[in-house]
Design an enzyme around this catalytic site. Structure first.
Site, PDB file in Angstrom:
ATOM      1  N   ASP A  85     -79.926 -44.911  -2.638  1.00  8.25           N
ATOM      2  CA  ASP A  85     -81.246 -44.747  -3.252  1.00  8.25           C
ATOM      3  C   ASP A  85     -81.156 -45.093  -4.754  1.00  8.25           C
ATOM      4  OD1 ASP A  85     -83.917 -44.081  -3.196  1.00  8.25           O
ATOM      5  OD2 ASP A  85     -83.617 -41.915  -3.125  1.00  8.25           O
ATOM      6  N   HIS A 210     -92.053 -43.903  -1.751  1.00 10.30           N
ATOM      7  CA  HIS A 210     -91.206 -42.814  -2.244  1.00 10.30           C
ATOM      8  C   HIS A 210     -92.078 -41.585  -2.498  1.00 10.30           C
ATOM      9  CE1 HIS A 210     -87.417 -45.073  -3.617  1.00 10.30           C
ATOM     10  NE2 HIS A 210     -88.130 -45.931  -2.916  1.00 10.30           N
TER      11      HIS A 210
HETATM   12 ZN   LIG Z   1     -87.641 -42.603  -5.128  1.00  6.96          ZN
END
Ligand SMILES: [Zn+2]
Length: 282
Positions: A85, A210
């Site tokens: 990530d 996200h």
């Molecule tokens: Zn993120």
């Protein structure tokens, strides 16, 4: 099964007009729970490492994390993807790729768009040569603790920039800013779904959302139909893990040997609900 390419999972999700769910994890317990529930529900799953967590914790380095995910994935039949990530450090990304991450995020969202394109392309070209894929970010997904981050349209992804960005940056997927933010929300987010439709129409790469801890399910259902193929969840999964441990050890005489089992029950219950947001089965 051996690990699946994240791009293949996202293609599957795109064909099914839904999104794969990607969970930030930190150790064996939360990785194991996510893969176990994926297998039970016959859903693909993506396990993500956030580099900052790996820097605070000697156990949790990219290599040990990748090996843990691989060893659990080997025993299931559903596709399991492994992804690094948010990372801004090319050296860290290259190291993670060597350690087994075939999907990484290069986050250039803090940079002016032109520089974001140049740096993402450099990263993507190197990653591709090593057989890995790169998620980019266009616009900026901020932090829910700063309420204005989720409502500030200046930070949102601009549909008119998206096509050129995806083409020129050589990215394999792109995280979009459409009203979500990282962390727990102070105000219920309202996704800009019209903007998402326009970005999706302008681009060919899978879109990533996200800030998945607290977006209402009805908004997610629409977003998944309108181009989101990867949905990142972190905060609420970690929070639940912490709360579960706290509750278990509030018992004056906890059975230490039952800790993994006690944690699994709560995580699995949560994951069953969360993973159902992904409407495909494999
Ligand atoms: Zn993120």
């Amino acid at each position: 099964m051996s690990l699946e390419k994240v791009s293949d999972i996202l293609k599957m999700a795109d064909r099914a007009k839904t999104s794969a769910i990607a969970f930030n994890c930190s150790d064996y317990n939360n990785i194991y729970a996510a893969i176990t529930v994926a297998e039970e529900l016959r859903k693909p799953v993506i396990i993500m490492l956030y580099p900052e967590h790996a820097q605070k914790n000697n156990w949790c380095n990219p290599k040990s994390f990748a090996e843990t995910v691989k060893s659990i994935a080997r025993n299931v039949k559903v596709p399991v993807g492994l992804h690094l990530d948010h990372c801004t450090d090319p050296a860290y990304i290259l190291e993670a790729i060597r350690d087994g991450f075939s999907s990484v995020m290069y986050d250039g969202s803090m940079l002016p768009v032109e520089e974001n394109i140049v740096r993402t392309r450099a990263m993507a070209d190197q990653a591709h040569q090593m057989g890995a894929e790169v998620e980019a970010e266009l616009g900026r997904v901020g932090f829910a603790a700063t309420v204005t981050d989720q409502s500030d349209a200046d930070m949102y992804t601009k549909p008119e920039v998206a096509a050129a960005f995806c083409e020129q940056s050589h990215c394999d997927s792109v995280a979009v800013a459409i009203g979500s933010a990282h962390g727990f929300y102070k105000e219920t987010p309202k996704l800009d779904l019209q903007r998402l439709r326009e970005i999706n129409a302008a681009t060919d790469v899978p879109l990533v959302l996200h800030g998945g801890s607290g977006i209402p399910d009805d908004q997610l259902a629409i977003a998944f139909r309108e181009g989101i193929n990867k949905f990142n969840v972190g905060t609420e999964y970690f929070w639940l893990y912490g709360q579960t441990l706290k509750k278990y050890y509030a018992d004056p005489e906890p059975d230490f040997f039952r800790t993994p089992e006690a944690v699994q029950a709560a995580l699995i219950d949560y994951l069953r609900r969360k993973m159902t947001l992904c409407t495909m089965t494999v």
